[in-house]
Structures are given as C-alpha cells and as structure tokens.
Enzyme design. Structure first.
Site, PDB file in Angstrom:
ATOM      1  N   SER A   1       0.988  -1.484   0.276  1.00 60.04           N
ATOM      2  CA  SER A   1       0.009  -0.355   0.155  1.00 60.04           C
ATOM      3  C   SER A   1       1.102   1.426  -0.231  1.00 60.04           C
ATOM      4  O   SER A   1       1.899   1.662   0.369  1.00 60.04           O
ATOM      5  CB  SER A   1      -1.099   0.136   1.575  1.00 60.04           C
ATOM      6  OG  SER A   1      -0.984   1.116   2.032  1.00 60.04           O
ATOM      7  N   LYS A   2      -0.121   2.274  -0.333  1.00 60.14           N
ATOM      8  CA  LYS A   2       1.520   3.644  -0.764  1.00 60.14           C
ATOM      9  C   LYS A   2       1.341   4.353   0.264  1.00 60.14           C
ATOM     10  O   LYS A   2       2.259   4.917   0.518  1.00 60.14           O
ATOM     11  CB  LYS A   2       0.214   4.445  -2.107  1.00 60.14           C
ATOM     12  CG  LYS A   2       0.654   4.211  -3.127  1.00 60.14           C
ATOM     13  CD  LYS A   2      -0.079   5.021  -4.254  1.00 60.14           C
ATOM     14  CE  LYS A   2       0.287   5.479  -5.577  1.00 60.14           C
ATOM     15  NZ  LYS A   2       0.196   6.131  -6.276  1.00 60.14           N
ATOM     16  N   ARG A   3       0.209   4.110   1.174  1.00 63.30           N
ATOM     17  CA  ARG A   3       0.480   4.391   2.763  1.00 63.30           C
ATOM     18  C   ARG A   3       1.183   3.827   3.336  1.00 63.30           C
ATOM     19  O   ARG A   3       1.707   3.903   5.011  1.00 63.30           O
ATOM     20  CB  ARG A   3      -1.247   3.967   3.567  1.00 63.30           C
ATOM     21  CG  ARG A   3      -1.733   5.814   2.793  1.00 63.30           C
ATOM     22  CD  ARG A   3      -3.233   6.221   3.669  1.00 63.30           C
ATOM     23  NE  ARG A   3      -4.522   5.811   2.818  1.00 63.30           N
ATOM     24  CZ  ARG A   3      -4.843   4.979   1.761  1.00 63.30           C
ATOM     25  NH1 ARG A   3      -4.688   4.044   2.731  1.00 63.30           N
ATOM     26  NH2 ARG A   3      -5.744   4.970   1.454  1.00 63.30           N
ATOM     27  N   ASP A   4       1.690   2.507   3.364  1.00 67.20           N
ATOM     28  CA  ASP A   4       2.951   2.105   3.806  1.00 67.20           C
ATOM     29  C   ASP A   4       4.341   2.528   3.905  1.00 67.20           C
ATOM     30  O   ASP A   4       5.291   2.402   2.757  1.00 67.20           O
ATOM     31  CB  ASP A   4       3.261   0.181   3.478  1.00 67.20           C
ATOM     32  CG  ASP A   4       3.386  -0.675   4.527  1.00 67.20           C
ATOM     33  OD1 ASP A   4       4.492   0.395   5.858  1.00 67.20           O
ATOM     34  OD2 ASP A   4       3.582  -2.018   4.618  1.00 67.20           O
TER      35      ASP A   4
END
Length: 459
Positions: free
Chosen positions: A238-241
């Site tokens: 996930s990009k938010r990771d």
RNA sequence: GACCCUUUCAUCUAGUGGCCAAGGAUGUUGCAUUUUCAAUGCAUUCACAGAGGUUCAAAUCCUCUAAGGGUCGCCA
C-alpha cells in the site's frame, strides 16, 4: 528508437513497486540508446501534492536514474487535450452525456443487483433531442459495441477483452478537464513512446487506451505489464505503508545500488546471476525476461545485497556517505583502518556508523550484564591493569604490535585469550562484541587505550 | 457478482517435451576458522497447487478444479 516513460501521479510517495517499473523502463531505454521520459499525471488537480512530486524526483536522483528532456506535467497540456476532445466531438467519435451523478449511481446499483459488471449503458450515445436543463455534460468516447480488443502484452502474451467489457468512458469531465485514460493515450502517442512498461494494475486500462488510439488514428505502442510486488504477508503493497517509501531505504542506511539490484531481481532474472552492476543491468535487461507472476519482497536478501555493496565501496565513498549518519571521518588519518575494521560486520550504513561511533567515542558507561559477565572473576581488574602496564612498556604502534602484546601477555600469565579479550573489549568499546581488538587499539592509539582501560578499572 | 491475470523450496528465481529422482541465491541448521560479533569457506535443509488427459517421454502441451491477485469512478 526506443522511448519509454515513467508516469506517476503525484498523490503519494514513490514506493518500491513504482521504482521497479521505472527501473525497468529506464533500463530498456538506456540499453537501446533510446529515451526515458518522466511525465507527471496530475490531471486531477484536487488530489495533487507538491510534496509528493518533489519526493518522486528526489528518489530518482538518489538512485541515479536520469530522465531525458524536461519533466512533463499533464496539467500544463490541457489545451492539447482540448483540441483532441473537440476533434472527436466534431467527428462524431465522442459525444456529450447529460447523465447526472445520481442517475449514474442508480444505474450502477441496478446492474450490481443483477450481478452484472457495472458499466455505462450508452443512453446518450445517439442522443439528439433537447438536453436536460441545468446539467453540464461530460464527454464520452464511442467504444466499439462488439468484437474483441486484442493486444500482445510483452510479459503476459496475447490479451483478449471483449468490447462489451469496455463502455463509453468519460474523456472529459463536466468541468471540461480531461481524464486519465484519454490523456495517457494522447501523451504516449505524442511523445513517441514505443514501449509502455507499467504495473499490471493498468492491464484493464489498456483496452480503453486502445480505443483512444484508434479513434485518433495513433500508432499503438508495445505494452508490458509487470505483476505487482506484494509485501511479506503476500498482500498488495500500500502506498500509505511508510516503510516502503523509497527514501526511507536511504534513511535506513541502504545503498541505492543495493536497492536497485534487489528490485531488478524481483520479477526479472538473467540465468543464475544475482549481482548486477548498473552497467550489467543495462546490458542484460530485456522485458521478455520479466516474470508473469507477482512476487513478495524479502528483506533478508536486500540486507545481503546491501552488505555486499558496502564492502565494495571505496573508503572515500563510504566515508562521505557516513556523514549523513552522524559520523564524519572524511579527513580522519586512520579512515581506512576504521572502515576495514567495521565494514565487514555492517548490513547497513546505519549499523556501520554506530560501529564506528563505538570505537571513536570513549565509553561513558557499561551495560550491567556485560560488565558482570566480563568481570565475574575477581582477578580480572588486576589482569587488565597489568596488561595496561605491559602495553605502556611495549609501546606498540601497529596492529601487529598490539597483537603481539596480547599474545605475550596471555603466554606470560598462562591464561586463555578469552580471559583478557572480553574485559578488554568491554573497556575499549563498552560492548562485548565488535571489531577485532588489534585493530581497535591501533585506531585508538596507546594513550586512549590506557585511558579506557583505566576507566573501566575505576568503574 | 462479472471480466482478466497468476501458481516451482520459507523467499527471489533457473527451467520453453528427454540433459531435472529439478539448478542458483537469500534464509535455516551444522562444521571449520576466530579473542567476541561478524565476515568467509564447506556442508545441510526445503518446491513443480490438485485431478484428469496428450505422448515412448511432461515442471514444461491441453482440460477442469482450487487458491491468490487485479479491474469494474466525472481517481490515477
């Protein structure tokens, strides 16, 4: 001429999945003496972040991937897209759709209820009545009504999607701004992109973009869709990771060549070879060798690669890299001994820097457990003191001298090496493990050794 | 739900019908080396998703099943 591109949307940081597809594109262009372009997909003004954009460019410069020409921003090319929208409208290949958001939602729900694939029903495709009042129309492109859209994917082979799966998608929003699939096709065509290498989450956009290519009479490029990288749990990254933001690898002490080597071997291979210099990557890379299946990343291998590249680095490069980690030995007279003593046992620059700090800084306190372990024998302090006295007399200079001093001392007192080595290491480093004693002492010099020995005796 | 993609050791992968009782790398474990920790060397461990075909021969070709992933926006 081969022209490739990387086209991120500036909505998040660059993560390793994006870096890998960028790397593949870049390698393919460089291998063929072609061009690699960087294009920012920022047609949705509401979601753009200036910061994210800077982060992407920063990451590129860190890993040393150079792009050709200037950076293209789609937000600055709206007049170009407008021209093509007008053209399609006037040629009858696109049309205005007056469906409201609510109507669209209702349609979708209805289709879902019938267990159908939600898609636009084409109700304004051939509309020529009076448009409903108060509604700004969106523009939709006419997709083929039947048949099969086929393309050869460089990784997955022939892909067939029946035209009924592709609806008349929107190419311009009701506020006039163009949408993704439309502008991507136009830009790729206008910029002369010959090979589109991207994540396979775009596989389904390809038939849509082919509709645009066809409507505009553009030549269709080659496509290569690379499977995703999963996280260690086998789930999508996930990009938010935050942990997978490319720049965090730098902060955590990874070398860019290690990261690139790691990424190039994720989904691509060249026989049994594991270590690739940038030059070798360029020489050997070919999209046809990209794997079809997705892969999950495994940090162990990255650590292995990283320590490999740390050992390869010259003292000059390493020491200047270390400045970023709070250790400045760029002009240290014993730089090369320090690095030789430490770089074999460091997996990251971070670890290397703390190893060096351990040597360079006089220990201020000792871990209780370690101290108890090393000094459990009552004679130990006396032994250390005697060793210090011996050192003073021997006046050693090189690590061989120190080694001899140690050996002599052990022989004279007929004790095991461990008896003196452990307490001595604790005295010198404040730790029970680390670099070789000879080397540490050579780096410190006689005076500092005696100070540290004295310190621990007083403790 | 529909459509599409994928499936070799724990992980990355080699493999395109016989050279594969499946090779390399990381990891694991052990041994050697060593003043410690590493590094290094050697060894060890572990896999063709399942079932049916085709063939003299199948990890490789075909079919089905299963599991995983992706996509279904006036996001990109």
């Amino acid at each position: 001429m081969i022209v490739t591109r990387f086209a991120p949307s500036p909505t998040g940081y660059l993560h390793i999945g994006g870096l890998r597809t960028a790397l593949f594109s870049w390698l393919w262009a460089r291998k063929n003496g072609g061009k690699f372009l960087l294009r920012i997909e920022d047609t949705d003004m509401a979601r753009n972040s200036e910061e994210a954009l800077k982060a992407i460019i920063k990451a590129f410069s860190w890993v040393g991937m150079s792009y050709d020409e200037e950076v293209y921003y789609q937000s600055k090319r709206f007049d170009i897209y407008q021209k093509y929208i007008d053209q399609l409208l006037s040629e009858g290949k696109a049309y205005k759709c007056y469906m409201s958001k609510e109507e669209l939602d209702a349609l979708r729900e209805e289709q879902m209820a019938k267990k159908e694939r939600p898609r636009y029903d084409g109700r304004y495709r051939d509309f020529n009545g009076t448009p409903p009042a108060g509604i700004e129309p969106a523009v939709r492109i006419k997709a083929p009504l039947d048949g099969i859209i086929t393309f050869i994917d460089g990784v997955k082979g022939e892909i067939n999607i029946s035209a009924s799966e592709v609806d008349d998608f929107i190419i311009a929003r009701s506020d006039g701004t163009p949408t993704y699939n439309f502008v991507v096709a136009i830009d790729d065509a206008l910029m002369g992109i010959t090979d589109v290498i991207r994540g396979d989450d775009h596989l389904y956009n390809t038939p849509k973009q082919i509709v645009v290519y066809d409507a505009l009479g553009f030549k269709i490029p080659r496509f290569a869709h690379v499977a995703m990288i999963n996280n260690e749990q086998g789930k999508k990254l996930s990009k938010r990771d935050g942990a997978i933001d490319v720049m965090e690898y730098k902060q955590n002490g990874f070398l860019s060549e290690a990261l690139l080597n790691f990424l190039v071997r994720l989904g691509w291979s060249h026989g049994d070879q594991e270590i690739f210099s940038i030059e070798e990557m360029i020489e050997f890379f070919d999209p046809k060798d990209i794997n079809k299946s997705s892969s999950s990343y495994n940090l162990d291998k990255l650590y292995w690669l990283n320590s490999h590249y740390i050992k390869q680095k010259s003292d000059e490069e390493l020491s200047s890299l270390l400045v970023g980690f709070g250790v400045n030995i760029v002009n240290h007279p014993k730089k090369s001994i320090i690095l030789n003593a430490t770089k074999e046992r460091a997996k990251t620059l971070k670890e290397l820097s703390s190893q060096i700090k351990l040597i360079l800084e006089t220990p201020s306190n000792y871990d209780e457990k370690s101290f108890a372990k090393a000094f459990k024998d009552e004679n130990t302090k006396g032994l250390l003191k005697a060793f210090g006295d011996n050192l003073k007399v021997a006046n050693p200079k090189s690590k061989e001298d120190y080694h001899k001093a140690l050996e002599d001392f052990v022989a004279q007192n007929s004790i095991g090496f461990g008896k003196i080595a452990q307490p001595l290491r604790l005295a010198l480093l404040g730790e029970l493990s680390g670099a070789g004693l000879d080397e540490i002492m050579e780096i410190l010099g006689l005076d500092e050794c005696l100070i540290r020995i004295d310190n621990i005796i007083k403790n």
